[in-house]
Scaffold this active site. Structure first.
Site: not given
Length: 361
Positions: A24, A27, A61, A103, A186, A233, A304, A326
């Site tokens: 995933s 940042c 991102a 992304q 965002y 996404r 998760l 992630g």
């Protein structure tokens, strides 16, 4: 043992990825020169996960314009220097057999903030310290941040063009796929949700109007990317009264598919601070399953997911086509290799250099 569903190939348009366990976008806030150019940190961070067996490694991102960065230390793709630095990243990811995706993002009213590990400095970075005036569909601030400037039609047109140009650079750098960030509060999410979009023109009001920016961006991205896959996404819910619901987002996702999206990456939240999020293993998976059922599009589940059996069940039961992970990849860049061993898979791309330290089933 029959091949697991998680480690079976997935083809989107004309591109086939070796498995369905993907990294995933996460940042890193590690561009210390504030120029958006990838560094050695990104090379090692991303390369280790490709070596560790992931099907796709997706970059964090990545801002399409300078003012679209969440923090000053974000990656960018608004100029050719940034593109050229990413060529090496893509080469390393590909050298280990993984797909490379990026992304593309614009943070809108949540831009120009300090890095999260600077607790003594929070909120919007002032212009005197290298910050900037933020933009949004409406002049409604995110909690604790400065008031954004409401975007003009010219501003909107410029953002659409910037997504297209960033996609062109992504293709030139060799990426296999692009994801449009329309989640986590965002800019695109800000347009989609009535909680942050109170415009009265053709970009506000009805669901069709609020989705207009997203659909224009998808068209601009598709025009540049050719037949490579495009992901979007979404946040499936705002967890707030009057905000987006999973049913709302299923409609948006269907429109995105018609516009040219191939994969819907399903997350939640991020638009409103202080909401209650029911965290539990795989808590967002039902939303991916709903959108997959309602739209017929491929979906990716995230949130998760930390266990091989859990990830396998998500794919084998038809809840989602891809599992995006992630934090578990941060803890263990070889999570995919470990998951394969637990599922009894023998991967042809397991690095022979690490053969003396096999994972136990």
């Amino acid at each position: 043992m029959a091949q697991s569903h998680l480690f079976s190939p997935l083809t989107l348009r004309n591109t086939t990825f070796r498995n369905r366990l993907w990294v995933s976008p996460m940042c890193q806030y590690s561009v210390d020169k504030h120029d958006g150019v990838a560094t050695d940190w990104h090379l090692v961070h991303l390369g280790s996960m490709a070596r560790g067996g992931a099907g796709v490694v997706m970059l964090e991102a990545t801002a399409v314009v300078p003012e679209g960065r969440i923090a000053r230390e974000d990656l960018g793709l608004w100029n050719d220097n940034q593109r050229d630095a990413m060529v090496r990243l893509v080469e390393v990811i590909h050298s280990h057999g993984a797909g490379a995706a990026v992304q593309l993002a614009h943070a809108g009213r949540k831009a120009s903030v300090y890095r999260p590990w600077e607790p003594d400095r929070t909120g919007t970075v002032p212009e005197a310290d290298g910050g900037w005036q933020t933009l949004a569909p409406s002049a409604i601030p995110f909690d604790g941040m400065s008031v954004p400037r409401e975007m003009t039609i010219e501003d909107i047109d410029a953002v659409v063009e910037a997504f297209g140009l960033a996609t062109r650079r992504a293709v030139e750098a060799g990426f296999d796929a692009v994801e449009i960030h329309a989640a986590h509060g965002y800019l695109v999410h800000q347009f989609l949700s009535p909680l942050s979009n109170t415009r009265t023109d053709s970009y506000g009001g009805s669901a069709e109007n609020r989705a207009r920016l997203l659909l224009r961006i998808i068209a601009a991205v598709r025009a540049e990317i050719g037949e490579l896959p495009v992901s979007v996404r979404f946040s499936a819910t705002d967890y707030a009264d009057g905000g987006l619901t999973p049913d709302d987002v299923a409609v948006f996702a269907g429109w995105a598919g018609v516009a040219g999206a191939d994969l819907i990456d399903v997350s939640t939240g991020g638009l409103v601070a202080g909401v209650s999020i029911p965290l539990s293993p795989g808590y967002q998976v039902p939303h991916a399953e709903l959108i997959r059922r309602e739209t017929g599009l491929c979906t990716a589940a995230v949130g998760l997911i930390t266990d091989a059996a859990q990830a396998e069940t998500i794919v084998s039961s038809g809840q989602a086509d891809v599992v995006l992970v992630g934090r578990e990849f941060l803890r263990n860049p070889h999570f995919a290799l470990q998951a394969a061993a637990k599922l009894g898979e023998r991967l042809s791309y397991s690095p022979p250099q690490y053969g003396r330290a096999p994972y136990e089933h």
